[in-house]
Design a protein around this motif. Structure first.
Motif, PDB file in Angstrom:
ATOM      1  N   LEU A 164     -41.795 -38.538 -58.184  1.00  0.00           N
ATOM      2  CA  LEU A 164     -41.221 -37.210 -57.990  1.00  0.00           C
ATOM      3  C   LEU A 164     -40.591 -36.683 -59.275  1.00  0.00           C
ATOM      4  O   LEU A 164     -40.666 -35.483 -59.574  1.00  0.00           O
ATOM      5  CB  LEU A 164     -40.189 -37.242 -56.869  1.00  0.00           C
ATOM      6  CG  LEU A 164     -40.745 -37.410 -55.451  1.00  0.00           C
ATOM      7  CD1 LEU A 164     -39.610 -37.608 -54.460  1.00  0.00           C
ATOM      8  CD2 LEU A 164     -41.600 -36.211 -55.062  1.00  0.00           C
TER       9      LEU A 164
ATOM     10  N   ALA B 283     -43.330 -35.381 -61.395  1.00  0.00           N
ATOM     11  CA  ALA B 283     -43.772 -34.079 -60.900  1.00  0.00           C
ATOM     12  C   ALA B 283     -42.808 -32.987 -61.313  1.00  0.00           C
ATOM     13  O   ALA B 283     -43.215 -31.871 -61.692  1.00  0.00           O
ATOM     14  CB  ALA B 283     -43.910 -34.120 -59.379  1.00  0.00           C
ATOM     15  N   SER B 284     -41.514 -33.289 -61.278  1.00  0.00           N
ATOM     16  CA  SER B 284     -40.515 -32.295 -61.660  1.00  0.00           C
ATOM     17  C   SER B 284     -40.607 -31.950 -63.138  1.00  0.00           C
ATOM     18  O   SER B 284     -40.496 -30.781 -63.527  1.00  0.00           O
ATOM     19  CB  SER B 284     -39.115 -32.824 -61.328  1.00  0.00           C
ATOM     20  OG  SER B 284     -38.116 -31.929 -61.768  1.00  0.00           O
TER      21      SER B 284
ATOM     22  N   SER C 118     -48.009 -29.848 -59.445  1.00  0.00           N
ATOM     23  CA  SER C 118     -46.933 -30.819 -59.292  1.00  0.00           C
ATOM     24  C   SER C 118     -45.869 -30.303 -58.329  1.00  0.00           C
ATOM     25  O   SER C 118     -45.319 -31.067 -57.525  1.00  0.00           O
ATOM     26  CB  SER C 118     -46.308 -31.149 -60.651  1.00  0.00           C
ATOM     27  OG  SER C 118     -45.695 -30.013 -61.232  1.00  0.00           O
ATOM     28  N   ARG C 119     -45.554 -29.002 -58.393  1.00  0.00           N
ATOM     29  CA  ARG C 119     -44.582 -28.448 -57.449  1.00  0.00           C
ATOM     30  C   ARG C 119     -45.093 -28.534 -56.014  1.00  0.00           C
ATOM     31  O   ARG C 119     -44.352 -28.859 -55.088  1.00  0.00           O
ATOM     32  CB  ARG C 119     -44.255 -26.998 -57.812  1.00  0.00           C
ATOM     33  CG  ARG C 119     -43.347 -26.842 -59.028  1.00  0.00           C
ATOM     34  CD  ARG C 119     -42.795 -25.439 -59.110  1.00  0.00           C
ATOM     35  NE  ARG C 119     -43.844 -24.444 -59.300  1.00  0.00           N
ATOM     36  CZ  ARG C 119     -44.281 -24.038 -60.485  1.00  0.00           C
ATOM     37  NH1 ARG C 119     -43.752 -24.557 -61.584  1.00  0.00           N
ATOM     38  NH2 ARG C 119     -45.233 -23.129 -60.587  1.00  0.00           N
TER      39      ARG C 119
ATOM     40  N   ALA D 117     -44.795 -32.169 -54.836  1.00  0.00           N
ATOM     41  CA  ALA D 117     -43.407 -32.523 -54.531  1.00  0.00           C
ATOM     42  C   ALA D 117     -42.968 -31.878 -53.218  1.00  0.00           C
ATOM     43  O   ALA D 117     -42.268 -32.511 -52.410  1.00  0.00           O
ATOM     44  CB  ALA D 117     -42.495 -32.093 -55.670  1.00  0.00           C
TER      45      ALA D 117
ATOM     46  N   TRP E 231     -41.648 -33.676 -49.823  1.00  0.00           N
ATOM     47  CA  TRP E 231     -40.333 -33.299 -49.288  1.00  0.00           C
ATOM     48  C   TRP E 231     -40.424 -32.990 -47.794  1.00  0.00           C
ATOM     49  O   TRP E 231     -39.621 -33.461 -47.000  1.00  0.00           O
ATOM     50  CB  TRP E 231     -39.808 -32.091 -50.056  1.00  0.00           C
ATOM     51  CG  TRP E 231     -38.368 -31.772 -49.775  1.00  0.00           C
ATOM     52  CD1 TRP E 231     -37.274 -32.309 -50.363  1.00  0.00           C
ATOM     53  CD2 TRP E 231     -37.884 -30.828 -48.802  1.00  0.00           C
ATOM     54  NE1 TRP E 231     -36.125 -31.764 -49.828  1.00  0.00           N
ATOM     55  CE2 TRP E 231     -36.476 -30.849 -48.879  1.00  0.00           C
ATOM     56  CE3 TRP E 231     -38.508 -29.974 -47.895  1.00  0.00           C
ATOM     57  CZ2 TRP E 231     -35.673 -30.041 -48.072  1.00  0.00           C
ATOM     58  CZ3 TRP E 231     -37.705 -29.169 -47.083  1.00  0.00           C
ATOM     59  CH2 TRP E 231     -36.311 -29.207 -47.170  1.00  0.00           C
TER      60      TRP E 231
ATOM     61  N   ILE F  78     -50.206 -36.609 -58.649  1.00  0.00           N
ATOM     62  CA  ILE F  78     -49.114 -36.551 -59.617  1.00  0.00           C
ATOM     63  C   ILE F  78     -49.467 -37.387 -60.839  1.00  0.00           C
ATOM     64  O   ILE F  78     -49.786 -38.574 -60.724  1.00  0.00           O
ATOM     65  CB  ILE F  78     -47.792 -37.045 -59.001  1.00  0.00           C
ATOM     66  CG1 ILE F  78     -47.348 -36.105 -57.879  1.00  0.00           C
ATOM     67  CG2 ILE F  78     -46.708 -37.145 -60.072  1.00  0.00           C
ATOM     68  CD1 ILE F  78     -46.103 -36.575 -57.142  1.00  0.00           C
TER      69      ILE F  78
END
Length: 361
Positions: free
Chosen positions: A23, A26-27, A34-35, A38, A42, A83
């Motif tokens: 994660l 990805a951030s 990537s968003r 994630a 979530w 990712i």
């Protein structure tokens, strides 16, 4: 030594480390893909939340009905696969480990991310992350024994000063533990799901000297990796000279099970409800009798690999019992004897924005 990918996947804390690392990658990527990945993870984790978590959705002003997205473990696994993983650095490995440690709980059910990581789909997808991290030389020390030439204590670890009477401290711990369990026998119901809580940890007496190794410019590991932290933002780290003849090493669940079987102390009544919430099982609960352990050893050390593969899970113990390694921190050593603090070498540290930095003398 190196840490094996199977070790990282064996326990909840290792799987959580892998998820947090992915994660974070990805951030940092900040791409649409990537968003989206994630966000899928979530929502998939949110579906597993059992602790009264509330999700607040804010409207942008129109009256259009908003239906929150849903995501399954299979969707989360597919998201993990896309990712791109960054090459590990000391900081990114440190932060992923710290995130896993901070999420450890023994007084309530696992959170959504831990439960998501335990599913077959996500666990299989995390193997790529585990293999990637285990192949990094930067994770090699996670399986190492106690670093005898580089030990540090921080304030909540007694500042590295040995108790004037460790034997008395151990006897006092033993008496309190038995008294807690006897009180629970009298006052608590046998129902493991009853709304009771009490002592949930399985560590030696907190009055003992506790140390961890240094992480180069990041200071002692004990600053970063703390279960059930009180959020301290200032510390004085004290170097500790150690002279062990025998250190008991906990490098996985087998080592913890062996220690419990060799020196068992029954704490079923006092741990029943808390450890049922953690494991979902009602068992005869055992912890090591630290008085007996101290008679045979100078210290007990938990490696990072031991923590990641053992903490927050049920460990079977020979004889029909079970145990939970609870309240420990990665690379932590509890000392029964053989230490000497060097207060003259103490360092001051301060945390800002979740990062510890040394304060100039």
């Amino acid at each position: 030594m190196s840490v094996d990918a199977d070790v990282l996947l064996a326990g909840p804390r290792g799987r959580r480390l892998c998820l947090e690392y992915a994660l974070a990658c990805a951030s940092r990527a900040e791409t649409t893909e990537s968003r989206a990945a994630a966000n899928t993870i979530w929502w998939a984790a949110g579906a597993f939340e059992t602790n009264g978590t509330t999700i607040v959705l804010r409207s942008r002003g129109d009256r259009t009905r908003y239906d929150p997205p849903t995501a399954s473990p299979a969707d989360a696994a597919a998201a993990l696969d896309v990712i791109e993983l960054d090459a590990p650095t000391p900081a990114t490995l440190r932060d992923a480990l710290a995130a896993s440690v901070q999420a450890a709980m023994y007084w309530q059910e696992p959170d959504g991310r831990d439960l998501l990581c335990a599913t077959d789909d996500v666990r299989a997808a995390l193997r790529r992350v585990a293999a990637f991290l285990s192949g990094s030389p930067l994770a090699g020390w996670w399986s190492d024994g106690v670093a005898e030439g580089d030990q540090w204590a921080v304030p909540w670890d007694g500042a590295g000063r040995a108790s004037p009477d460790v034997a008395m401290d151990l006897r006092g711990w033993h008496e309190r533990t038995l008294a807690d369990n006897a009180l629970a026998v009298r006052e608590r119901p046998d129902d493991p799901a009853a709304p009771w809580s009490g002592p949930w940890w399985s560590i030696p007496p907190t009055s003992l000297v506790r140390t961890t190794r240094g992480l180069a410019g990041d200071g002692p590991a004990g600053l970063w990796f703390v279960e059930d932290s009180f959020g301290e933002d200032a510390a004085s780290a004290t170097p500790v000279d150690v002279y062990p003849a025998r250190v008991v090493e906990i490098d996985g669940p087998e080592d913890w099970a062996r220690l419990c079987a060799q020196h068992p102390l029954d704490v079923t009544a006092s741990r029943r409800q808390d450890w049922y919430r953690v494991t979902g099982l009602d068992r005869r609960w055992i912890i090591p009798d630290w008085v007996a352990v101290a008679a045979e050893a100078d210290a007990v050390h938990l490696s990072v690999a031991g923590y990641l593969s053992t903490a927050t899970r049920l460990v079977e113990v020979d004889g029909g019992g079970a145990s939970v390694l609870a309240g420990w921190n990665p690379d932590e050593t509890f000392w029964f004897r053989g230490t000497s603090a060097r207060p003259a070498g103490a360092q001051r540290w301060r945390r800002e924005n979740d990062v510890w930095e040394r304060v100039a003398d």
